[in-house]
Design a protein around this motif. Structure first.
Motif, short mmCIF file in Angstrom:
data_model
loop_
_atom_site.label_atom_id
_atom_site.label_comp_id
_atom_site.label_asym_id
_atom_site.label_seq_id
_atom_site.Cartn_x
_atom_site.Cartn_y
_atom_site.Cartn_z
N SER A 1 3.99 -1.86 -2.48
CA SER A 1 2.68 -1.80 -1.83
C SER A 1 1.98 -0.48 -2.11
O SER A 1 0.76 -0.42 -2.26
N TYR A 2 2.75 0.59 -2.19
CA TYR A 2 2.18 1.91 -2.49
C TYR A 2 1.57 1.92 -3.89
O TYR A 2 0.46 2.42 -4.10
N VAL A 3 2.26 1.33 -4.85
CA VAL A 3 1.74 1.25 -6.22
C VAL A 3 0.45 0.44 -6.24
O VAL A 3 -0.54 0.82 -6.88
N ALA A 4 0.44 -0.67 -5.51
CA ALA A 4 -0.76 -1.51 -5.46
C ALA A 4 -1.93 -0.78 -4.82
O ALA A 4 -3.08 -0.92 -5.25
N MET A 5 -1.64 0.01 -3.78
CA MET A 5 -2.70 0.79 -3.12
C MET A 5 -3.36 1.77 -4.08
O MET A 5 -4.53 2.11 -3.93
N GLN A 6 -2.62 2.22 -5.09
CA GLN A 6 -3.17 3.17 -6.06
C GLN A 6 -3.99 2.48 -7.15
O GLN A 6 -4.55 3.16 -8.03
N GLY A 7 -4.05 1.15 -7.11
CA GLY A 7 -4.80 0.41 -8.11
C GLY A 7 -4.01 0.15 -9.38
O GLY A 7 -4.60 -0.21 -10.40
N TRP A 8 -2.71 0.33 -9.32
CA TRP A 8 -1.85 0.10 -10.47
C TRP A 8 -1.12 -1.24 -10.31
O TRP A 8 -0.81 -1.66 -9.20
N THR A 9 -0.80 -1.87 -11.45
CA THR A 9 0.11 -3.00 -11.42
C THR A 9 1.54 -2.46 -11.46
O THR A 9 1.79 -1.33 -11.89
N LEU A 10 2.50 -3.29 -11.03
CA LEU A 10 3.89 -2.86 -11.11
C LEU A 10 4.32 -2.63 -12.55
O LEU A 10 5.06 -1.68 -12.84
N GLN A 11 3.84 -3.47 -13.46
CA GLN A 11 4.21 -3.30 -14.87
C GLN A 11 3.70 -1.98 -15.41
O GLN A 11 4.39 -1.28 -16.18
N GLN A 12 2.48 -1.61 -15.02
CA GLN A 12 1.93 -0.32 -15.45
C GLN A 12 2.79 0.83 -14.91
O GLN A 12 3.09 1.79 -15.63
N PHE A 13 3.18 0.72 -13.66
CA PHE A 13 4.04 1.74 -13.04
C PHE A 13 5.37 1.82 -13.79
O PHE A 13 5.83 2.92 -14.15
N TYR A 14 5.99 0.68 -14.04
CA TYR A 14 7.27 0.66 -14.74
C TYR A 14 7.13 1.32 -16.12
O TYR A 14 7.97 2.14 -16.53
N ASP A 15 6.07 0.95 -16.84
CA ASP A 15 5.88 1.46 -18.20
C ASP A 15 5.69 2.97 -18.21
O ASP A 15 6.25 3.68 -19.07
#
Length: 314
Positions: free
Chosen positions: A145-159
């Motif tokens: 949820s924190y990643v989503a709040m930042q406007g990022w997708t999980l895949q973007q975060f992982y990458d």
């Protein structure tokens, strides 16, 4: 990357299987990294929770030793985790810096433990959320949820975590790096390990100091894979340019920089000679000739210059 250490002293130490690196987030929008560390260190026994690291966009604080079980993600996950990391909430504009710092820490932990830099809940990097889904012992789903709040997708975060862990988002092309060292130094080393380079003492024991990624350090000798930079670092943690004048004995054709405000030319390459022409501090010159003892250079002004007033540019 410098790691601050504020280790909790109370918990028992039980070795883990060291198969995974776990990423969490604190879910506290008003907290700071100092608040989180203090709360963890003071209240771990009543909250039944503590981890190995806290990370914001600028700082990394270690609160427990790696390779030991902490109370972070349920009994099974805790027994398998080499290290567990809490992301302290930051604003959207600071989030990319936090992800990069997190990835650099993951890269260091991977190197230290042998855990592969890949997203894998059984042997690699994982999250509290994936562990909850896998073992069903807890129902926490951070940091999604924190990643989503930042406007990022999980895949973007992982990458982006993977890129930072592998150093792929840092420009460390040796051909583009420039640095300076004393004329008699062996060369310049740029720290290339995403997690920084641990500084060792003269007995090759690690200190608490870590030299940051990308920083240049002049070194004067090598010893069994270690570089002397005012302390020792592992040569594998750095990219190196050797001073070919020092290694080959011929400085002619190399570039030097005037580093003092009292650099004068003189008519003969020996001590005690009067100065003739003052060379401006910061100016660059090409070495045309050298004295037999390599202590004086001719910089193309038909005069000799004391090499202690100069740096080699690599």
């Amino acid at each position: 990357m410098f790691i601050e250490k504020r280790i909790i002293q109370g918990p028992d130490r039980y070795k883990s299987e060291s198969k995974i690196i776990v990423i969490h987030e604190t879910a506290n929008a008003r907290s700071t990294i100092d608040n989180e560390v203090s709360n963890s260190n003071n209240n771990w026994a009543t909250q039944y929770a503590y981890v190995n690291y806290f990370v914001d966009d600028k700082r990394v604080v270690q609160t427990f030793e790696n390779g030991y079980q902490v109370w972070g993600a349920g009994p099974t996950a805790n027994s398998k985790a080499y290290s567990q990391i809490e992301m302290v909430r930051v604003s959207k504009d600071k989030f990319p810096d936090q992800v990069k710092l997190l990835g650099q820490l993951v890269g260091k932990l991977s190197k230290d433990s042998g855990i592969p830099i890949t997203w894998n809940v059984l042997n690699g990097i994982t999250t509290h959320a994936e562990l909850s889904r896998t073992y069903k012992e807890v129902n926490h789903y951070d940091p999604e949820s924190y990643v989503a709040m930042q406007g990022w997708t999980l895949q973007q975060f992982y990458d982006e975590v993977i890129k930072a862990a592998k150093g792929e988002n840092d420009d460390m092309d040796l051909t583009k790096l420039t640095g300076q060292c004393a004329v008699d130094a062996l060369g310049v080393a740029w720290i290339s390990n995403p997690g920084g380079a641990i500084l060792y003492d003269e007995k090759k024991k690690p200190t608490d100091r870590v030299l940051p990624l990308g920083s240049p350090w002049a070194f004067h000798n090598t010893d069994d894979g270690m570089l002397s930079v005012g302390g020792l670092i592992d040569q594998k943690d750095a990219l190196i340019k050797f001073n070919r004048g020092k290694t080959g004995g011929d400085y002619r054709g190399m570039t030097v920089k005037v580093i003092t405000d009292d650099c004068y030319t003189q008519q003969q390459p020996k001590t005690g000679m009067p100065g003739v022409q003052k060379l401006p501090q910061g100016e660059l010159y090409l070495v045309i000739n050298q004295s037999e003892d390599k202590k004086y250079f001719d910089l193309g002004v038909n005069q000799w210059v004391d090499t202690s007033k100069l740096n080699i540019v690599l």
